[in-house]
Scaffold this motif. Structure first.
Motif, PDB file in Angstrom:
ATOM      1  N   GLN A  36     -10.730  -0.422 -12.138  1.00 19.49           N
ATOM      2  CA  GLN A  36     -11.502   0.180 -11.048  1.00 19.49           C
ATOM      3  C   GLN A  36     -11.440  -0.696  -9.803  1.00 19.49           C
ATOM      4  O   GLN A  36     -11.278  -0.176  -8.685  1.00 19.49           O
ATOM      5  CB  GLN A  36     -12.949   0.419 -11.485  1.00 19.49           C
ATOM      6  CG  GLN A  36     -13.095   1.523 -12.501  1.00 19.49           C
ATOM      7  CD  GLN A  36     -12.436   2.816 -12.077  1.00 19.49           C
ATOM      8  OE1 GLN A  36     -12.614   3.312 -10.972  1.00 19.49           O
ATOM      9  NE2 GLN A  36     -11.608   3.357 -12.967  1.00 19.49           N
ATOM     10  N   MET A  37     -11.544  -2.014  -9.976  1.00 20.65           N
ATOM     11  CA  MET A  37     -11.457  -2.927  -8.833  1.00 20.65           C
ATOM     12  C   MET A  37     -10.077  -2.812  -8.169  1.00 20.65           C
ATOM     13  O   MET A  37      -9.961  -2.791  -6.955  1.00 20.65           O
ATOM     14  CB  MET A  37     -11.691  -4.355  -9.315  1.00 20.65           C
ATOM     15  CG  MET A  37     -11.471  -5.403  -8.246  1.00 20.65           C
ATOM     16  SD  MET A  37     -11.375  -7.079  -8.895  1.00 20.65           S
ATOM     17  CE  MET A  37      -9.846  -7.049  -9.810  1.00 20.65           C
ATOM     18  N   THR A  38      -9.021  -2.728  -8.975  1.00 26.06           N
ATOM     19  CA  THR A  38      -7.664  -2.654  -8.456  1.00 26.06           C
ATOM     20  C   THR A  38      -7.441  -1.358  -7.683  1.00 26.06           C
ATOM     21  O   THR A  38      -6.787  -1.346  -6.634  1.00 26.06           O
ATOM     22  CB  THR A  38      -6.644  -2.770  -9.606  1.00 26.06           C
ATOM     23  OG1 THR A  38      -6.903  -3.993 -10.316  1.00 26.06           O
ATOM     24  CG2 THR A  38      -5.213  -2.781  -9.094  1.00 26.06           C
ATOM     25  N   LEU A  39      -7.971  -0.257  -8.206  1.00 20.89           N
ATOM     26  CA  LEU A  39      -7.813   1.022  -7.532  1.00 20.89           C
ATOM     27  C   LEU A  39      -8.506   1.064  -6.167  1.00 20.89           C
ATOM     28  O   LEU A  39      -8.067   1.773  -5.264  1.00 20.89           O
ATOM     29  CB  LEU A  39      -8.350   2.159  -8.416  1.00 20.89           C
ATOM     30  CG  LEU A  39      -7.514   2.457  -9.650  1.00 20.89           C
ATOM     31  CD1 LEU A  39      -8.235   3.465 -10.539  1.00 20.89           C
ATOM     32  CD2 LEU A  39      -6.128   2.955  -9.272  1.00 20.89           C
ATOM     33  N   GLN A  40      -9.577   0.291  -6.024  1.00 20.34           N
ATOM     34  CA  GLN A  40     -10.288   0.248  -4.740  1.00 20.34           C
ATOM     35  C   GLN A  40      -9.482  -0.518  -3.731  1.00 20.34           C
ATOM     36  O   GLN A  40      -9.507  -0.377  -2.590  1.00 20.34           O
ATOM     37  CB  GLN A  40     -11.668  -0.382  -4.906  1.00 20.34           C
ATOM     38  CG  GLN A  40     -12.582   0.499  -5.713  1.00 20.34           C
ATOM     39  CD  GLN A  40     -13.909  -0.170  -6.004  1.00 20.34           C
ATOM     40  OE1 GLN A  40     -14.122  -1.325  -5.665  1.00 20.34           O
ATOM     41  NE2 GLN A  40     -14.794   0.549  -6.634  1.00 20.34           N
ATOM     42  N   SER A  44       0.846  -1.194   0.000  1.00 21.02           N
ATOM     43  CA  SER A  44       0.000   0.000   0.000  1.00 21.02           C
ATOM     44  C   SER A  44       0.883   1.245   0.000  1.00 21.02           C
ATOM     45  O   SER A  44       2.098   1.160   0.184  1.00 21.02           O
ATOM     46  CB  SER A  44      -0.899   0.004   1.240  1.00 21.02           C
ATOM     47  OG  SER A  44      -0.119   0.267   2.397  1.00 21.02           O
ATOM     48  N   HIS A  45       0.275   2.414  -0.178  1.00 18.57           N
ATOM     49  CA  HIS A  45       1.032   3.674  -0.124  1.00 18.57           C
ATOM     50  C   HIS A  45       1.663   3.883   1.247  1.00 18.57           C
ATOM     51  O   HIS A  45       2.654   4.596   1.377  1.00 18.57           O
ATOM     52  CB  HIS A  45       0.127   4.867  -0.454  1.00 18.57           C
ATOM     53  CG  HIS A  45      -0.273   4.919  -1.890  1.00 18.57           C
ATOM     54  ND1 HIS A  45       0.624   5.092  -2.910  1.00 18.57           N
ATOM     55  CD2 HIS A  45      -1.476   4.810  -2.484  1.00 18.57           C
ATOM     56  CE1 HIS A  45       0.000   5.097  -4.064  1.00 18.57           C
ATOM     57  NE2 HIS A  45      -1.282   4.926  -3.841  1.00 18.57           N
ATOM     58  N   GLU A  46       1.085   3.252   2.266  1.00 15.55           N
ATOM     59  CA  GLU A  46       1.613   3.365   3.629  1.00 15.55           C
ATOM     60  C   GLU A  46       2.711   2.346   3.906  1.00 15.55           C
ATOM     61  O   GLU A  46       3.234   2.275   5.014  1.00 15.55           O
ATOM     62  CB  GLU A  46       0.476   3.193   4.646  1.00 15.55           C
ATOM     63  CG  GLU A  46      -0.590   4.276   4.617  1.00 15.55           C
ATOM     64  CD  GLU A  46      -1.555   4.152   3.441  1.00 15.55           C
ATOM     65  OE1 GLU A  46      -1.810   3.014   2.973  1.00 15.55           O
ATOM     66  OE2 GLU A  46      -2.038   5.192   2.978  1.00 15.55           O
ATOM     67  N   GLY A  47       3.044   1.508   2.909  1.00 14.43           N
ATOM     68  CA  GLY A  47       4.113   0.528   3.071  1.00 14.43           C
ATOM     69  C   GLY A  47       3.667  -0.818   3.603  1.00 14.43           C
ATOM     70  O   GLY A  47       4.491  -1.688   3.846  1.00 14.43           O
ATOM     71  N   VAL A  48       2.361  -1.023   3.775  1.00 16.81           N
ATOM     72  CA  VAL A  48       1.848  -2.296   4.269  1.00 16.81           C
ATOM     73  C   VAL A  48       1.815  -3.291   3.109  1.00 16.81           C
ATOM     74  O   VAL A  48       1.273  -2.997   2.041  1.00 16.81           O
ATOM     75  CB  VAL A  48       0.427  -2.123   4.863  1.00 16.81           C
ATOM     76  CG1 VAL A  48      -0.142  -3.458   5.297  1.00 16.81           C
ATOM     77  CG2 VAL A  48       0.464  -1.140   6.023  1.00 16.81           C
ATOM     78  N   THR A  49       2.415  -4.466   3.303  1.00 20.41           N
ATOM     79  CA  THR A  49       2.431  -5.498   2.268  1.00 20.41           C
ATOM     80  C   THR A  49       1.068  -6.184   2.201  1.00 20.41           C
ATOM     81  O   THR A  49       0.537  -6.612   3.224  1.00 20.41           O
ATOM     82  CB  THR A  49       3.526  -6.537   2.558  1.00 20.41           C
ATOM     83  OG1 THR A  49       4.788  -5.864   2.593  1.00 20.41           O
ATOM     84  CG2 THR A  49       3.561  -7.620   1.501  1.00 20.41           C
ATOM     85  N   TYR A  50       0.518  -6.260   0.979  1.00 19.49           N
ATOM     86  CA  TYR A  50      -0.746  -6.980   0.796  1.00 19.49           C
ATOM     87  C   TYR A  50      -0.474  -8.476   0.946  1.00 19.49           C
ATOM     88  O   TYR A  50       0.525  -8.997   0.435  1.00 19.49           O
ATOM     89  CB  TYR A  50      -1.337  -6.696  -0.584  1.00 19.49           C
ATOM     90  CG  TYR A  50      -1.761  -5.258  -0.773  1.00 19.49           C
ATOM     91  CD1 TYR A  50      -2.791  -4.712  -0.016  1.00 19.49           C
ATOM     92  CD2 TYR A  50      -1.143  -4.442  -1.710  1.00 19.49           C
ATOM     93  CE1 TYR A  50      -3.192  -3.392  -0.186  1.00 19.49           C
ATOM     94  CE2 TYR A  50      -1.537  -3.123  -1.890  1.00 19.49           C
ATOM     95  CZ  TYR A  50      -2.564  -2.606  -1.126  1.00 19.49           C
ATOM     96  OH  TYR A  50      -2.953  -1.309  -1.301  1.00 19.49           O
ATOM     97  N   SER A  51      -1.356  -9.173   1.625  1.00 19.82           N
ATOM     98  CA  SER A  51      -1.169 -10.595   1.899  1.00 19.82           C
ATOM     99  C   SER A  51      -1.344 -11.430   0.623  1.00 19.82           C
ATOM    100  O   SER A  51      -1.966 -11.003  -0.349  1.00 19.82           O
ATOM    101  CB  SER A  51      -2.176 -11.069   2.948  1.00 19.82           C
ATOM    102  OG  SER A  51      -3.481 -11.065   2.393  1.00 19.82           O
ATOM    103  N   LEU A  52      -0.798 -12.636   0.664  1.00 21.32           N
ATOM    104  CA  LEU A  52      -0.955 -13.570  -0.446  1.00 21.32           C
ATOM    105  C   LEU A  52      -2.427 -13.881  -0.670  1.00 21.32           C
ATOM    106  O   LEU A  52      -2.878 -13.983  -1.823  1.00 21.32           O
ATOM    107  CB  LEU A  52      -0.159 -14.843  -0.158  1.00 21.32           C
ATOM    108  CG  LEU A  52       0.014 -15.808  -1.313  1.00 21.32           C
ATOM    109  CD1 LEU A  52       0.669 -15.134  -2.514  1.00 21.32           C
ATOM    110  CD2 LEU A  52       0.851 -16.996  -0.874  1.00 21.32           C
TER     111      LEU A  52
END
Length: 84
Positions: free
Chosen positions: A80-84, A16-24
């Motif tokens: 659009q889905m990805t941006l959300q 994320s922009h905050e540096g949080v890694t998105y989970s698998l």
């Protein structure tokens, strides 16, 4: 008659922009939604990007390039889905 399909590539952020890694699990859910929209996808190896913001700040970003063969309406829905 079928709508014309093209090969698109979308860069899916790993963090994320905050540096949080998105989970698998988060990425697997995204993959599943793309398959439901377009019927399939090709996931490439992680890539390192560098972006300069409008105010001149350099950002380093890790992304997952994904190729999708679909219609323009389908890629718009995926974006659009990805941006959300």
């Amino acid at each position: 008659m079928h709508a014309e399909r093209s090969l698109w590539e979308i860069l899916v952020p790993k963090n994320s922009h905050e540096g949080v890694t998105y989970s698998l699990e988060y990425h697997h859910a995204w993959d599943e939604r793309v398959r439901a929209i377009a019927g399939g996808l090709t996931i490439l190896r992680t890539a390192k990007g560098q972006w300069i913001s409008p105010d001149g700040e350099l950002f380093h970003d890790t992304m997952i390039p994904v190729r999708i063969y679909c219609t323009e309406l389908q890629i718009d829905e995926i974006i659009q889905m990805t941006l959300q």
